[in-house]
Design an enzyme around this catalytic site. Structure first.
Site, short mmCIF file in Angstrom:
data_model
loop_
_atom_site.label_atom_id
_atom_site.label_comp_id
_atom_site.label_asym_id
_atom_site.label_seq_id
_atom_site.Cartn_x
_atom_site.Cartn_y
_atom_site.Cartn_z
N GLY A 16 9.22 -7.48 -1.36
CA GLY A 16 8.46 -6.32 -0.92
C GLY A 16 9.39 -5.16 -0.61
O GLY A 16 9.87 -4.46 -1.49
N CYS A 27 -2.21 -8.26 5.26
CA CYS A 27 -1.92 -6.94 5.80
C CYS A 27 -2.10 -6.92 7.32
O CYS A 27 -3.17 -7.29 7.82
CB CYS A 27 -2.83 -5.89 5.16
SG CYS A 27 -2.53 -4.22 5.79
N ALA A 83 0.84 -1.20 0.00
CA ALA A 83 0.00 0.00 0.00
C ALA A 83 0.87 1.24 0.00
O ALA A 83 1.82 1.37 0.77
CB ALA A 83 -0.92 0.00 1.22
N ASP A 95 11.79 -10.77 3.91
CA ASP A 95 13.21 -10.57 4.19
C ASP A 95 14.15 -11.06 3.09
O ASP A 95 15.26 -11.51 3.38
CB ASP A 95 13.60 -11.24 5.51
CG ASP A 95 12.96 -10.59 6.72
OD1 ASP A 95 12.30 -9.55 6.55
OD2 ASP A 95 13.10 -11.12 7.83
#
Length: 323
Positions: free
Chosen positions: A224, A100, A18, A202
């Site tokens: 990410g 999330c 987001a 990670d």
């Protein structure tokens, strides 16, 4: 790796984030080697679809690559309708957010909060799969907390409901983003289902990517936070997985061209006012990763004009090159 009828170019996927994986950033990551990019989550509440933020998130005009859209919510009928609307606007894959950990999302029983309610998960997955004729995927965590790691059960439920791939972040909701991701649960999930499994959490280097793939047996890895300020990571990982060789890092000239091009795309996509503000965080990530300079970042963050931002970046990289 395949998701339904779609063959991915490689095993390296950009995670939905987001406020980060907007169209300019997705296209940048696709151009630097991501095999799939996933949009930032879109609320299933139709009341917010006419806001500027939602319209921008639903915009896939001219987008290259497979268009994967993530939706979030807790009401099966609304989630199904959100899936239908996004497919009508060009989505080729619908991803369901069940990972999330944000409080404002979990308070609405969406995101990772859903992992506490398998029956509701079943209703949502069944409704969304039935609503669209494109692949539906699911992103989860390993569980709600350490005492309730039900990732395997949720994964098996998802497979029975027709979900076509799973992305698993190697933390519980209670972990948020603290500590280190664990891959034992991802490995167990991969052994428990027959649909593709994507490992997330990670992964910041090509070697880590290979180690996670080898250990978990996952079909792909998802990047990410490691991509923030470092979109070149996708090509580096893809090359390493294919050849076993490490690519040289991007040259200063390539970094400069990428950063300036990205900031220009943000200005064009959001307009000068909002684009200037969104550019600040991206430039902060770039310079932290590639050319740390706190004094310049502080100066850059005070700029209010799009053209001044671009000129400041051009001058900055010229100065760095002369050092």
């Amino acid at each position: 790796m395949r998701i339904g009828p779609y063959q991915l170019d490689n095993q390296v996927i950009l995670a939905p984030m987001a406020g980060v994986t907007d169209q300019p950033f997705r296209q940048l990551c696709y151009s630097t080697g991501a095999g799939l990019t996933v949009s930032e989550m879109l609320s299933s509440n139709p009341k917010v679809w006419q806001t500027d933020k939602s319209r921008q998130r639903m915009d896939h005009s001219g987008e290259l690559g497979i268009r994967a859209v993530q939706i979030a919510g807790s009401e099966p009928a609304l989630m199904a309708e959100a899936a239908r609307v996004n497919v009508s606007m060009g989505a080729q894959i619908i991803d369901i957010n069940m990972g999330c950990p944000a409080k404002k999302v979990n308070k609405k029983m969406a995101g990772s909060a859903l992992m506490q309610h398998p029956e509701l998960v079943k209703e949502i997955l069944t409704a969304v799969v039935a609503a669209v004729d494109v692949p539906v995927t699911l992103k989860t965590r390993t569980g709600w907390d350490i005492e309730h790691k039900n990732g395997i059960d949720i994964a098996q439920l998802a497979e029975r409901c027709g979900i076509q791939s799973l992305a698993i972040h190697g933390r519980t909701r209670a972990c948020m983003y603290k500590g280190s991701a664990e891959y034992d649960t991802i490995k167990a999930i991969k052994n428990a289902v027959s649909i593709p499994v994507i490992a997330n959490g990670d992964i910041r280097t090509p070697l880590q990517a290979k180690q996670v793939l080898d250990y978990t047996g996952a079909d792909a890895i998802m990047i990410g936070r490691g991509a923030q300020g470092n979109p070149w990571l996708f090509r580096e990982i893809a090359h390493f997985l294919e050849t076993g060789e490490e690519l040289a890092p991007p040259s200063l000239n390539e970094v400069a061209e990428t950063v300036i091009h990205h900031v220009g795309k943000l200005h064009a996509f959001y307009g000068s006012y909002q684009g200037v503000r969104i550019a600040r965080k991206h430039v902060g990530w770039y310079l932290k990763e590639k050319a740390s300079n706190d004094e310049f970042r502080q100066t850059f963050n005070r700029l209010e004009d799009a053209s001044k931002q671009l000129r400041a970046l051009e001058d900055y990289f010229v100065t760095v090159e002369k050092r």
